[in-house]
Design a protein around this motif. Structure first.
Motif, mmCIF file in Angstrom:
data_model
loop_
_atom_site.group_PDB
_atom_site.id
_atom_site.type_symbol
_atom_site.label_atom_id
_atom_site.label_comp_id
_atom_site.label_asym_id
_atom_site.label_seq_id
_atom_site.Cartn_x
_atom_site.Cartn_y
_atom_site.Cartn_z
ATOM 1 N N THR A 119 -5.921 -0.101 -0.132
ATOM 2 C CA THR A 119 -5.467 0.367 1.127
ATOM 3 C C THR A 119 -6.726 -0.206 1.612
ATOM 4 O OG1 THR A 119 -4.190 1.897 0.317
ATOM 5 C CG2 THR A 119 -4.731 1.764 2.480
ATOM 6 N N ASN A 237 -3.563 -1.868 5.591
ATOM 7 C CA ASN A 237 -2.153 -1.631 4.321
ATOM 8 C C ASN A 237 -0.948 -2.352 4.734
ATOM 9 O OD1 ASN A 237 -2.056 -1.000 1.512
ATOM 10 N ND2 ASN A 237 -0.315 0.554 2.189
ATOM 11 N N THR A 238 -0.403 -1.759 5.583
ATOM 12 C CA THR A 238 0.710 -2.487 5.988
ATOM 13 C C THR A 238 0.820 -3.921 6.722
ATOM 14 O OG1 THR A 238 1.436 -1.408 7.737
ATOM 15 C CG2 THR A 238 1.931 -0.187 5.498
ATOM 16 N N GLY A 323 11.995 -0.284 4.769
ATOM 17 C CA GLY A 323 11.108 -1.389 4.452
ATOM 18 C C GLY A 323 10.747 -2.197 6.177
ATOM 19 N N PHE A 351 8.833 -4.667 3.886
ATOM 20 C CA PHE A 351 8.417 -4.706 2.394
ATOM 21 C C PHE A 351 9.152 -5.403 1.580
ATOM 22 C CE2 PHE A 351 4.618 -3.446 5.005
ATOM 23 C CZ PHE A 351 3.698 -3.423 3.838
ATOM 24 N N ASP A 353 9.865 -5.666 -1.207
ATOM 25 C CA ASP A 353 9.541 -4.728 -2.362
ATOM 26 C C ASP A 353 11.562 -3.792 -2.029
ATOM 27 O OD1 ASP A 353 9.889 -3.401 -4.927
ATOM 28 O OD2 ASP A 353 7.817 -2.163 -5.105
ATOM 29 N N SER A 354 11.272 -3.731 -1.329
ATOM 30 C CA SER A 354 12.913 -2.872 -0.586
ATOM 31 C C SER A 354 13.884 -3.398 -0.558
ATOM 32 C CB SER A 354 12.221 -1.725 0.542
ATOM 33 O OG SER A 354 11.719 -0.562 0.388
ATOM 34 N N ASN A 448 9.209 1.761 -9.670
ATOM 35 C CA ASN A 448 10.987 1.429 -9.327
ATOM 36 C C ASN A 448 11.237 0.952 -11.758
ATOM 37 O OD1 ASN A 448 12.192 1.766 -6.840
ATOM 38 N ND2 ASN A 448 10.541 0.097 -6.930
ATOM 39 N N ALA A 473 5.245 -4.441 -3.511
ATOM 40 C CA ALA A 473 3.523 -3.294 -3.154
ATOM 41 C C ALA A 473 4.111 -2.078 -3.974
ATOM 42 C CB ALA A 473 3.428 -3.347 -1.770
ATOM 43 N N GLY A 474 5.047 -1.759 -4.362
ATOM 44 C CA GLY A 474 5.589 -0.769 -4.888
ATOM 45 C C GLY A 474 4.500 -0.268 -6.010
#
Lengths: 565, 200
Positions: A119, A237-238, A323, A351, A353-354, A448, A473-474
């Motif tokens: 991060t 980070n994001t 996300g 994101f 991942d979502s 997940n 990114a999870g």
């Protein structure tokens, strides 16, 4: 999907087509040595470093220079992270980075991957971000451009033993292409709201009386080259979802154009170098077809929303917003996800991942194909030219004639080297995923369950080997296992593609130029574009369909059936 | 190969000075002169105190304020440094939920949030942005529908006429650039500042 959404996508495409020619002409002139407005600085660098700019290199010397420069870069960036606590420009007093993460990050930024398992706002000091990471944002991109130019020289030289001088290409790409454009882009980003300061993080007292600590830093200067160099490593980070990195819809559009502009421009540079700009447009045309397919699938999947929400009293007309950011919405998020993985950028404004299973599959496929849809600066062009060699080879087999491309005969050595380069990517992507999915340290990182968890691992190694850097990114990837294994995947994906590619450049440069005859297969027309796209999809499909079936495809079917994990 | 060690070291050193020192400092200098507000982080002050950043979302819990979207940011647990605790809109540690579309945890979270929101505005469908987490964890905006949905609650808590509050929201809607680029949205912090200015 809305008309407005498609208009935004169309506007982006128009802007890319508009910048392709001028940037292509500019880079062509730069690498011919015809644009030297910082000539004193340039020759000063050569003198200091002991470089004879007129002396060209054999492909092996060119490769050796590239490898040495990358090695020096990795070592320096590793040491900087390991000692940052005792160095200046660290107002938040951040500690030294861990051994495994420093290795991973050093490899990541030097290979133009910019995968981040840390991060940034709680890990990297301003000094590390600037003197370490920003520098590699420039250098790894300049290396990529240099390599693409070297390969293009292979196609244009006749019976030559050399393919250019690595150091001259590296310096010119930085001074005359990356730096000027970054300065303009950085100031534009500041105007839109991206911070550029060296202050400590600000403590604000919110309207409700709570304390909110707000991270600061020299963000804009890194943001510009992060996009332009298709690096993608966020200051925060994001990444480009963070309002400080990407504050407005305008900054978002500019970021996407920056990702594609040099890669698109290089197709035109290539066309100019081989003396026929139509060759460049044909390559860009094949890229455009693959881009459009990806955007259409991602946009429609994300617009449809999540069927599991239908049982609640929710108005899902805005689409799958988990996300994502309101200022970008679905169209600009789906477009960004497609563009960032068509190129080897890996910045994200939403994101992945979502994303819905099919929406998230688009970035995955883009990376699996080797990021040849415009692609990383330089890397996209030389990756695409490898597929051109395969396509031409197949065409040659069909008519029983030695294949030629822009006047060069493609023979056994070129095809062997191409296959080597193309095979090492799936080996790293699928090989590491297979290992991670059966060992404890691999499975421990999943955020997940079910097929989505498998996709998180598959995405991580695909992103690493393809030198992309985006993530599902999870996945908790800041562990010794993931830091080392993804680090190795990134090295394979960068250097085991580059070395065979430079060997091809060297062997092509040594060949004669064959004049086009009535039997020459024209490589600037629609037939060639279709053949090239078909080759890419067949190679990609045969290699990756089983893995995709275990991940996003089965998850899509499960989602439609209402299964949760 | 080793005869290229000198160029490798010197070119690396010069590029570091140029792109890692001269470039960021030059940009900082120009930015501080030309765009001091943005370069400083778009900080908003009220009565001489910094109350936040215009483009960074902040957490609102009170019924008297419009709320932003759910945020998945966390902070270190004050009791145990190896753990984290939820800390929405932590602007020193941005992060997303990364919940997959078939995640049971995601669907349960949405179900709970929908139930809570329905209680404050029965009969209306909940706009999806109010029950999905922001990508950055710091989204400064909600959709116009997301703001309008909250009007009855805010008006009641402040003892204001609903039509008055609704007009405030409508005035706060930011359109698309050139009517084309981006999405229509409402900056929650600015809306709440306007709300405070209205009622004192």
């Amino acid at each position: 999907m809305t008309i407005n959404g498609w208009l935004q996508i169309a506007l982006f495409a128009v802007l890319i087509v508009l910048v392709t020619r001028p940037l292509g002409a500019w880079m062509h002139a730069v690498f011919e040595g015809k644009r030297r407005f910082l000539g004193i600085l340039e020759t000063g660098i050569y003198r200091l470093a002991g470089i004879d700019e007129r002396r060209e290199q054999h492909w092996t010397a060119y490769a050796a220079g590239m490898l040495l420069f990358s090695a020096v870069s990795i070592v320096a960036l590793y040491l900087l992270q390991r000692f940052q606590a005792s160095l200046p420009l660290n107002p938040m007093g951040l500690g030294n980075n861990s051994v495994d993460n420093s290795f991973n990050t050093a490899v990541s930024f030097v290979t133009n991957t910019n995968w981040q398992s840390y991060t940034p706002e709680t890990t990297m000091s301003y000094l590390t971000q600037m003197v370490g990471l920003t520098v590699q944002n420039f250098a790894s991109a300049a290396v990529g451009i240099a390599l693409a130019i070297a390969l293009a020289r292979g196609f244009t030289r006749r019976q030559s033993g050399t393919i250019g001088n690595f150091w001259v290409d590296l310096v010119r790409g930085t001074l005359y292409v990356l730096l000027p454009l970054s300065i303009v882009a950085a100031l534009l980003f500041v105007w839109q709201g991206v911070p550029q300061n060296f202050s400590a993080y600000v403590d604000a007292t919110t309207l409700e009386g709570a304390t909110q600590q707000i991270a600061q830093g020299p963000v804009a200067s890194q943001e510009a080259i992060k996009m332009l160099g298709t690096n993608g490593g966020g200051f925060f980070n994001t990444n480009s979802a963070h309002p400080y990195e990407n504050p407005t819809p305008l900054s978002n559009l500019v970021q996407m154009v920056l990702i594609f502009c040099l890669g698109a421009g290089l197709t035109n540079t290539f066309g100019r170098m081989v003396g026929d700009q139509r060759q460049g447009w044909a390559i860009l045309g094949a890229m455009a077809a693959l881009w459009l397919g990806g955007v259409a699938l991602a946009y429609s999947a994300e617009s449809a929303g999540n069927p599991a929400f239908a049982q609640f009293s929710v108005d899902q007309s805005a689409g799958n917003m988990e996300g994502k950011e309101v200022r970008f919405g679905i169209a600009a998020s789906a477009l960004f996800a497609t563009v960032t993985t068509d190129a080897s950028c890996g910045a994200v404004n939403a994101f992945h991942d979502s994303f819905t299973p099919l929406g998230g599959m688009v970035p995955l496929i883009n990376m699996m194909l080797g990021e040849i849809i415009v692609g990383g600066v330089g890397a996209g062009l030389y990756g695409m030219l490898l597929f051109v060699v395969i396509a031409i080879f197949i065409a040659g087999l069909m008519v029983g004639r030695t294949p030629e491309y822009v006047g060069k005969k493609i023979e056994a050595r070129e095809v062997k080297m191409t296959i080597l380069a193309i095979l090492c990517l799936p080996l790293a992507m699928l090989g590491f995923t297979a290992i991670a999915s059966v060992i404890e340290p691999g499975l421990a990182g999943l955020a997940n369950a079910g097929p989505h968890g498998f996709t998180e691992m598959l995405y991580a190694y695909t992103s690493g080997a393809a030198n992309n850097g985006s993530a599902f990114a999870g996945l908790s990837a800041n562990t010794p296992w993931y830091n080392y294994s993804i680090g190795i995947a990134m090295l394979i994906g960068r250097f085991l593609v580059i070395l065979p590619m430079l060997a091809i450049a060297g062997s092509l440069a040594a060949k004669k130029i064959v004049p086009a005859s009535s039997g020459t297969f024209p490589t600037h027309g629609m037939l060639f574009v279709v053949l090239l796209v078909g080759t890419i999809l067949i190679v990609g499909g045969l290699t990756f369909f089983p893995a995709l079936a275990l991940g996003p495809i089965v998850e899509h079917l499960a989602m439609q059936a209402g299964t949760l994990y | 190969m080793l005869n290229q060690l000198r160029p490798a070291i010197f070119v690396f050193a010069v590029l570091t000075l140029l792109t890692g020192v001269a470039y960021p400092y030059a940009i900082t200098g120009i930015a501080q002169l030309a765009f001091p507000y943005q370069a400083g982080g778009s900080l908003v002050t009220r009565d001489g105190k910094v109350i936040g950043a215009e483009i960074i979302g902040q957490n609102f819990d009170s019924a008297r304020y419009f709320h932003g979207r759910p945020s998945a940011t966390t902070a270190t647990d004050p009791n145990d440094a190896t753990k984290t605790v939820p800390a929405p809109y932590n602007a020193a540690n941005s992060s997303a939920s990364n919940a997959g579309p078939t995640s049971k945890a995601l669907i349960e979270r949405v179900q709970d949030d929908v139930a809570k929101l329905q209680a404050e505005n029965p009969g209306a469908k909940v706009p999806v942005d109010l029950v999905t987490t922001t990508g950055s964890g710091l989204d400064p905006h909600v959709t116009p529908a997301g703001a309008l949905f909250q009007v009855p609650r805010v008006a009641k808590a402040r003892g204001l006429d609903e039509a008055r509050v609704r007009r405030l929201v409508e005035d706060a809607v930011e359109g698309r650039l050139f009517g084309l680029i981006g999405e229509r949205r409402v900056n929650v912090l600015k809306l709440n500042l306007a709300l405070d200015a209205l009622t004192g």
